[in-house]
Design a protein around this motif. Structure first.
Motif, PDB file in Angstrom:
ATOM      1  N   THR A  11       3.555  11.244  -5.838  1.00 32.19           N
ATOM      2  CA  THR A  11       4.924  11.780  -5.845  1.00 32.19           C
ATOM      3  C   THR A  11       5.345  12.115  -7.277  1.00 32.19           C
ATOM      4  OG1 THR A  11       5.313  10.330  -3.953  1.00 32.19           O
ATOM      5  CG2 THR A  11       7.222  11.448  -4.855  1.00 32.19           C
ATOM      6  N   THR A  68     -10.609  14.212  -2.911  1.00 32.18           N
ATOM      7  CA  THR A  68     -10.833  12.950  -2.209  1.00 32.18           C
ATOM      8  C   THR A  68     -12.327  12.881  -1.884  1.00 32.18           C
ATOM      9  OG1 THR A  68     -10.065  11.516  -0.428  1.00 32.18           O
ATOM     10  CG2 THR A  68     -10.274  13.864   0.097  1.00 32.18           C
ATOM     11  N   GLN A 115       0.840  -1.209   0.000  1.00 33.12           N
ATOM     12  CA  GLN A 115       0.000   0.000   0.000  1.00 33.12           C
ATOM     13  C   GLN A 115       0.873   1.256   0.000  1.00 33.12           C
ATOM     14  OE1 GLN A 115      -2.581   0.694   3.401  1.00 33.12           O
ATOM     15  NE2 GLN A 115      -3.268   2.623   2.507  1.00 33.12           N
ATOM     16  N   ARG A 139     -15.593  11.631   0.914  1.00 35.11           N
ATOM     17  CA  ARG A 139     -16.037  11.209   2.231  1.00 35.11           C
ATOM     18  C   ARG A 139     -17.541  10.942   2.174  1.00 35.11           C
ATOM     19  NH1 ARG A 139     -11.329  10.935   2.849  1.00 35.11           N
ATOM     20  NH2 ARG A 139     -10.047  11.670   4.596  1.00 35.11           N
ATOM     21  N   ALA A 166      -7.008  12.742  10.868  1.00 29.25           N
ATOM     22  CA  ALA A 166      -6.482  11.425  11.232  1.00 29.25           C
ATOM     23  C   ALA A 166      -6.090  10.572  10.024  1.00 29.25           C
ATOM     24  CB  ALA A 166      -7.518  10.680  12.068  1.00 29.25           C
ATOM     25  N   ALA A 222      -4.694  11.985   7.205  1.00 28.28           N
ATOM     26  CA  ALA A 222      -3.758  12.738   6.354  1.00 28.28           C
ATOM     27  C   ALA A 222      -2.612  11.834   5.949  1.00 28.28           C
ATOM     28  CB  ALA A 222      -3.222  13.938   7.123  1.00 28.28           C
TER      29      ALA A 222
HETATM   30  C1  HEM Z   1       3.602  14.375  -3.040  1.00 30.89           C
HETATM   31  C2  HEM Z   1       3.294  13.166  -2.683  1.00 30.89           C
HETATM   32  C3  HEM Z   1       2.065  12.787  -1.917  1.00 30.89           C
HETATM   33  C4  HEM Z   1       0.862  13.440  -1.787  1.00 30.89           C
HETATM   34  C5  HEM Z   1       0.456  14.767  -2.389  1.00 30.89           C
HETATM   35  C6  HEM Z   1       0.012  12.609  -0.963  1.00 30.89           C
HETATM   36  C7  HEM Z   1      -1.278  12.935  -0.608  1.00 30.89           C
HETATM   37  C8  HEM Z   1      -2.083  12.159   0.197  1.00 30.89           C
HETATM   38  C9  HEM Z   1      -3.426  12.528   0.614  1.00 30.89           C
HETATM   39  C10 HEM Z   1      -4.153  13.791   0.206  1.00 30.89           C
HETATM   40  C11 HEM Z   1      -3.877  11.533   1.418  1.00 30.89           C
HETATM   41  C12 HEM Z   1      -5.213  11.510   2.182  1.00 30.89           C
HETATM   42  C13 HEM Z   1      -6.380  11.085   1.350  1.00 30.89           C
HETATM   43  C14 HEM Z   1      -7.692  11.249   2.105  1.00 30.89           C
HETATM   44  O1  HEM Z   1      -7.734  11.763   3.241  1.00 30.89           O
HETATM   45  O2  HEM Z   1      -8.717  10.848   1.550  1.00 30.89           O
HETATM   46  C15 HEM Z   1      -2.835  10.524   1.493  1.00 30.89           C
HETATM   47  C16 HEM Z   1      -2.958   9.353   2.187  1.00 30.89           C
HETATM   48  C17 HEM Z   1      -1.962   8.412   2.260  1.00 30.89           C
HETATM   49  N1  HEM Z   1      -0.664   8.526   1.762  1.00 30.89           N
HETATM   50 FE1  HEM Z   1       0.085  10.067   0.694  1.00 30.89          FE
HETATM   51  N2  HEM Z   1       0.711  11.491  -0.591  1.00 30.89           N
HETATM   52  C18 HEM Z   1       1.961  11.564  -1.144  1.00 30.89           C
HETATM   53  C19 HEM Z   1       3.003  10.671  -1.007  1.00 30.89           C
HETATM   54  C20 HEM Z   1       2.948   9.542  -0.230  1.00 30.89           C
HETATM   55  C21 HEM Z   1       4.064   8.646  -0.010  1.00 30.89           C
HETATM   56  C22 HEM Z   1       5.475   8.839  -0.547  1.00 30.89           C
HETATM   57  C23 HEM Z   1       3.576   7.635   0.781  1.00 30.89           C
HETATM   58  C24 HEM Z   1       4.296   6.424   1.325  1.00 30.89           C
HETATM   59  C25 HEM Z   1       5.599   6.356   1.534  1.00 30.89           C
HETATM   60  C26 HEM Z   1       2.181   7.916   1.048  1.00 30.89           C
HETATM   61  C27 HEM Z   1       1.349   7.113   1.809  1.00 30.89           C
HETATM   62  C28 HEM Z   1       0.022   7.400   2.089  1.00 30.89           C
HETATM   63  C29 HEM Z   1      -0.853   6.490   2.820  1.00 30.89           C
HETATM   64  C30 HEM Z   1      -0.491   5.117   3.358  1.00 30.89           C
HETATM   65  C31 HEM Z   1      -2.098   7.122   2.922  1.00 30.89           C
HETATM   66  C32 HEM Z   1      -3.362   6.555   3.590  1.00 30.89           C
HETATM   67  C33 HEM Z   1      -3.377   6.944   5.057  1.00 30.89           C
HETATM   68  C34 HEM Z   1      -4.537   6.343   5.836  1.00 30.89           C
HETATM   69  O3  HEM Z   1      -5.194   5.424   5.337  1.00 30.89           O
HETATM   70  O4  HEM Z   1      -4.746   6.787   6.991  1.00 30.89           O
HETATM   71  N3  HEM Z   1       1.838   9.078   0.433  1.00 30.89           N
HETATM   72  N4  HEM Z   1      -1.745  10.936   0.765  1.00 30.89           N
END
Ligand code: HEM
Length: 269
Positions: free
Chosen positions: A174, A211, A165, A213, A247, A249
Motif C-alpha cells: 500500500t 511473485t 499477516q 511459484r 485463488a 489473489a
Molecule cells: C496496493 C496494495 C496491495 C497490493 C498491490 C497487493 C498485492 C498483492 C498480491 C500481488 C498478492 C498475491 C501474491 C501471490 O499470488 O503470490 C497479495 C496477497 C495478499 N494480500 Fe495484498 N496487496 C495490497 C494490499 C493489501 C492489503 C491492504 C491487505 C490487507 C488488508 C492485503 C492482504 C493480502 C493477503 C492476506 C494476501 C495473501 C493471500 C493468500 O495467501 O491467499 N494486501 N497481495
C-alpha cells in the motif's frame, strides 16, 4: 529458475492450481519462521484454503468507509505536522488497519511491521524481526476473543497470526502504491482524478513487481506482474496484475484502494 515476463503467461500460472507457492519451513522454531509457517501466504492445499477463508471473514468485519475516513484524518493531521509523504504512506494504512481490526496500540504497529517486512518476504532470520513479531502477536491476541471454531482448532492463536499477516501484507504494497501515485502526479495533467491515478499506477507501476511459484515438475518460476502484455491491443487494454490473480489473489484490493485514495486526496489538497 525461469522468469515469466509476459502478463498473459504470468496470469495463466497464477490461475492454475497445479502451481504452488514456495512453502515456509513447517519445522521452524524461531518466532518469524513459525509466523510464516502459520500464515496463508507460504502454505498450499487445505491449510491455505482454510486460512484464506478465515482471512476473508476477518476482513469482512472492516467498514471500508470508516477505514477511509480514518486514513484521511490521519494523513491530514500528519501532513499538517510536517510528516513527509513516504512516512505517511508507510504509517497510515497499517495504523488504520490495526485500529479497525481491534489490535492494541495501533500507532505502534507500523514500526513493528517495518521490522518484520523483509524477513516475512525472504524468510531470512533476524533477531529484530523475531522481537517485533512477538510484540505484534501479543498486541493482536486481545482482538481474537475465544475463537469461533472456524480457525481450525488453533483458536485465537491462529487468528492472531492472521490479523498480523494482514498488517504485514498491507504494509509495503500500500505504501508503494501511494508513493508511486504521488510520484506520477508531476508527469500527468492536474485534472486527472485520484481514481484514474491509482488505476494507471496499478497498471503501469505495480507496487508488487513479482511473485514466485513452483511448477509441478519442481522448477521455481518468477512471475513478473509488471511485464509487457503481447495479447493487449485494439479493444484489449493492457491487463492489470497488481493484485495477482486466481485463488491466491490479494483479498483486500478494495481496502487498499480506499486507504490509498483517501491519503492521496489529502496529499494532493
Ligand atoms: C496496493 C496494495 C496491495 C497490493 C498491490 C497487493 C498485492 C498483492 C498480491 C500481488 C498478492 C498475491 C501474491 C501471490 O499470488 O503470490 C497479495 C496477497 C495478499 N494480500 Fe495484498 N496487496 C495490497 C494490499 C493489501 C492489503 C491492504 C491487505 C490487507 C488488508 C492485503 C492482504 C493480502 C493477503 C492476506 C494476501 C495473501 C493471500 C493468500 O495467501 O491467499 N494486501 N497481495
Amino acid at each position: 529458475m525461469t522468469d515469466l515476463i509476459e502478463r498473459g503467461d504470468a496470469e495463466r500460472v497464477l490461475t492454475d492450481s497445479r502451481f504452488a507457492v514456495p512453502e515456509a519451513d513447517a519445522a521452524a522454531t524461531r518466532p518469524m519462521g513459525r509466523f510464516r509457517a502459520s500464515s496463508s501466504r507460504f502454505t498450499n492445499g487445505p491449510a491455505h484454503d482454510r486460512r484464506r477463508r478465515r482471512l476473508e471473514t476477518l476482513l469482512h468485519t472492516i467498514d471500508t468507509s470508516a477505514l477511509a475516513a480514518d486514513a484521511s484524518s490521519r494523513a491530514r493531521w500528519s501532513a499538517a505536522s510536517g510528516v513527509d509523504a513516504a512516512e505517511i504512506a508507510r504509517h497510515v494504512p497499517v495504523a488504520c488497519l490495526a485500529g479497525a481490526l481491534g489490535i492494541a496500540a495501533p500507532d505502534d504497529a507500523p514500526r513493528l511491521v517495518a521490522d518484520v517486512a523483509a524477513s516475512y518476504a525472504s524468510g531470512a532470520e533476524s533477531d529484530r524481526a523475531d522481537a517485533a513479531i512477538d510484540r505484534l502477536l501479543a498486541a493482536a491476541a486481545p482482538a481474537t476473543g475465544d475463537g469461533d471454531g472456524e480457525s481450525g482448532g488453533a483458536g485465537s492463536d491462529e487468528d492472531a497470526v492472521l490479523l498480523v499477516q494482514l498488517l504485514v501484507q498491507a504494509y509495503a504494497a500500500t505504501a508503494a502504491l501511494v508513493e508511486g501515485a504521488i510520484r506520477s502526479t508531476g508527469a500527468v495533467a492536474a485534472s486527472i482524478t485520484t481514481a484514474e491515478l491509482l488505476a494507471d499506477t496499478l497498471r503501469d507501476d505495480p507496487p508488487v513487481r513479482l511473485t514466485r511459484r513452483v511448477a509441478p515438475d519442481g522448477e521455481m518460476l518468477t512471475l513478473r506482474l509488471d511485464g509487457p502484455d503481447r495479447e493487449s491491443g485494439a479493444g484489449r487494454p493492457l491487463r492489470t496484475l497488481a493484485f495477482g490473480a486466481g485463488a491466491r489473489a490479494c483479498p483486500a484490493p478494495d481496502l487498499a484502494l480506499a486507504m490509498a485514495a483517501a491519503i492521496i486526496e489529502e496529499l494532493r489538497a
